[in-house]
Design an enzyme around this catalytic site. Structure first.
Site: not given
Length: 273
Positions: A143-145
């Protein structure tokens, strides 16, 4: 005198068109057909973009993709998956040998992120550059964030934008996500976790790791208001002039062909699964 760059406001499109257009800009700039260009765009439906090398089978819940009617697309750039929903997205194409662009990826992030930083400042958000702690535990995440990279932007330690970069044909392409809001329930539904308890724990922890424009300002900004702020921010942060352009019908045809040939397949596989 400030350098003249193109400004393309391409509006909201589906995931395949959005990624195809970024690649088309890279191709056109590599051929000398367009000057350095900044593009702003949105997404016609919630979309999950995967990093270039990210494995779908290991990390993405394909049933949840269908449940939420998300589109799934693979970026040219690396990194973790990003949920694009209520956000402004930007992309930049500029030749690698441009005098303002450093040779190193990290330093180039710093230069181009000046435009992002100034855009947040236009909204009254005082952000800082992230410089990850090299001694911290290197937890991997799809998950990027959930995790910052060098020169992404943070407020009080919370990540507020995500960026990715690639260099091909002598051209640097950087694009990034600037969320107005994040639907964390949808976001964490889209990923595979060992069990539901871990999924829920990760989701609850997420608010301590990421934030958004509307949360920070306690306002409900519109897409167009944020776009206006970041146009001003990139002009100021990069010390450039931006000349608005529109694509010709021939250019759009090239984008549509590339989208169908290269970027639609992953969506079709999800539908069939």
């Amino acid at each position: 005198m400030s350098e003249e760059w193109n400004l393309l406001d391409s509006g909201c499109n589906d995931a395949a068109i959005n990624m195809a257009l970024d690649e088309a800009l890279l191709n056109w700039h590599s051929k000398g057909e367009i000057p350095p260009t900044i593009r702003f765009y949105g997404w016609s439906t919630p979309s999950l973009s995967l990093g270039h090398f990210q494995k779908v089978e290991r990390s993405i819940n394909l049933q949840a993709i269908k449940k939420h009617q998300c589109q799934l697309v693979r970026r040219l750039t690396g990194g973790s998956a990003v949920l694009h929903d209520n956000e402004l997205t930007y992309s930049v194409v500029v030749t690698e040998n441009h005098p303002a662009i450093p040779k190193s990826v990290r330093d180039a992030y710093y230069v181009l992120s000046k435009g992002v930083l100034a855009g947040y400042q236009e909204l009254g958000i005082q952000a800082d550059y992230a410089v990850p702690d090299k001694t911290a535990t290197k937890d991997r995440t799809a998950v990027c964030f959930e995790k910052t990279a060098y020169y992404e932007l943070v407020v009080n330690g919370k990540k507020i934008s995500g960026n990715a970069q690639t260099r091909k044909q002598g051209v640097l392409l950087q694009h990034g996500s600037i969320p107005l809001e994040i639907n964390d329930h949808m976001l964490f539904d889209l990923f595979v976790f060992p069990n539901e308890e871990i999924r829920e724990r990760k989701r609850k922890q997420f608010s301590k790791k990421a934030s958004t424009i509307n949360e920070l300002t306690k306002k409900q900004y519109t897409y167009n208001e944020v776009k206006t702020a970041f146009i001003a921010g990139f002009k100021k942060g990069l010390d450039i002039n931006l000349n608005p352009v529109v694509l010709s019908s021939q250019e759009w045809d090239e984008v549509y062909e590339l989208a169908e040939r290269k970027y639609q397949d992953i969506n079709k596989k999800v539908v069939r699964s």
